[in-house]
Write a protein that holds these residues in place. Sequence first.
Motif, PDB file in Angstrom:
ATOM      1  N   TYR A 207      37.893  37.019  35.267  1.00 41.55           N
ATOM      2  CA  TYR A 207      37.297  38.030  36.148  1.00 41.55           C
ATOM      3  C   TYR A 207      38.111  38.171  37.428  1.00 41.55           C
ATOM      4  CZ  TYR A 207      34.793  39.714  40.159  1.00 41.55           C
ATOM      5  OH  TYR A 207      34.496  40.368  41.327  1.00 41.55           O
ATOM      6  N   LEU A 208      38.531  37.059  38.024  1.00 39.35           N
ATOM      7  CA  LEU A 208      39.286  37.133  39.272  1.00 39.35           C
ATOM      8  C   LEU A 208      40.573  37.927  39.079  1.00 39.35           C
ATOM      9  CD1 LEU A 208      38.804  33.503  40.644  1.00 39.35           C
ATOM     10  CD2 LEU A 208      37.681  35.592  41.421  1.00 39.35           C
ATOM     11  N   ALA A 209      41.242  37.725  37.948  1.00 35.86           N
ATOM     12  CA  ALA A 209      42.463  38.481  37.658  1.00 35.86           C
ATOM     13  C   ALA A 209      42.148  39.968  37.502  1.00 35.86           C
ATOM     14  CB  ALA A 209      43.131  37.934  36.399  1.00 35.86           C
ATOM     15  N   GLU A 210      41.062  40.269  36.802  1.00 35.94           N
ATOM     16  CA  GLU A 210      40.684  41.676  36.603  1.00 35.94           C
ATOM     17  C   GLU A 210      40.273  42.336  37.914  1.00 35.94           C
ATOM     18  OE1 GLU A 210      39.037  41.110  32.002  1.00 35.94           O
ATOM     19  OE2 GLU A 210      37.641  41.580  33.630  1.00 35.94           O
ATOM     20  N   SER A 211      39.559  41.590  38.749  1.00 31.36           N
ATOM     21  CA  SER A 211      39.086  42.167  40.011  1.00 31.36           C
ATOM     22  C   SER A 211      40.251  42.530  40.922  1.00 31.36           C
ATOM     23  CB  SER A 211      38.140  41.188  40.723  1.00 31.36           C
ATOM     24  OG  SER A 211      38.842  40.055  41.229  1.00 31.36           O
ATOM     25  N   ILE A 212      41.335  41.774  40.823  1.00 29.69           N
ATOM     26  CA  ILE A 212      42.522  42.085  41.615  1.00 29.69           C
ATOM     27  C   ILE A 212      43.099  43.434  41.187  1.00 29.69           C
ATOM     28  CG2 ILE A 212      44.923  41.401  42.043  1.00 29.69           C
ATOM     29  CD1 ILE A 212      43.884  38.443  41.807  1.00 29.69           C
ATOM     30  N   ARG A 213      43.134  43.682  39.874  1.00 27.44           N
ATOM     31  CA  ARG A 213      43.706  44.932  39.374  1.00 27.44           C
ATOM     32  C   ARG A 213      42.839  46.135  39.735  1.00 27.44           C
ATOM     33  NH1 ARG A 213      45.895  40.810  38.436  1.00 27.44           N
ATOM     34  NH2 ARG A 213      47.873  40.551  37.315  1.00 27.44           N
ATOM     35  N   MET A 214      41.534  45.916  39.923  1.00 31.19           N
ATOM     36  CA  MET A 214      40.621  47.018  40.240  1.00 31.19           C
ATOM     37  C   MET A 214      40.534  47.292  41.740  1.00 31.19           C
ATOM     38  SD  MET A 214      39.754  47.979  37.275  1.00 31.19           S
ATOM     39  CE  MET A 214      38.409  49.118  37.625  1.00 31.19           C
TER      40      MET A 214
END
Length: 251
Positions: A207-214
């Motif tokens: 999730y942390l990786a995805e939240s960075i991209r968003m």
Amino acid sequence: MTDKQTETTHFGYQTVAADDKAGLVANVFHSVAAKYDIMNDMMSMGIHRLWKRQTIACSGVRQGHSVLDLAGGTGDLTAKFSELVGDTGKVVLGDINDSMLKVGREKLRNRGLVSNIEYVQMNAEALPFPDNTFDVITIAFGLRNVTDKDKALRSMFRVLKPGGRLLVLEFSKPQHEALSKAYDFYSFNILPTMGQLVANDSESYRYLAESIRMHPDQETLKSMMNEAGFEQVTYQNMTGGIVALHRGFKY
């Protein structure tokens, strides 16, 4: 009669009801709180300390200031601000997550930092302070987890004193394609594995990786800060744009 349409937002790459995001984010940080500092050092190979040091250098914090370290987590910035503001100043370590606040409070108290620090559980979208309270507000690696970022920025603007400044330290958009590709591979392959091995939790780190991209890129966040009322908004890319430090003033 039809039901009112539910507002949605993103939780990583998932689309969720806006009202549910805060709880989902809370679960992530309840899970990672105990290993947060260890994982920060491992994930960034210690470079996060340099990013934070630059944030402190740009903050202009001095003796007697009132500082809000928002989404302050385990208190890395708060510790240094406590030294800088001295006995006549005040630092509020604010976080929406009580698990993170508990870890931060214990760490800072173990270091003997007690007299000028307050700990407050709060939501960045509705800060529980009067207008014109703080000389400086920092939010490091927290804005991307906020549901309504525009509302949060307006709330920060409201509680800043005239002449005060906001610093937003956050993951951003790498400026070179080769770095971006390497960073993507690391984020989606190495990082969740590391989270599983160290914190027994791969999903939170995915999730942390995805939240960075968003999260908004550098120019978009600059525009958002301007729209919230901040002036002289600038940003500094660090580590090739993997992280950016935005700064804006209230006049």
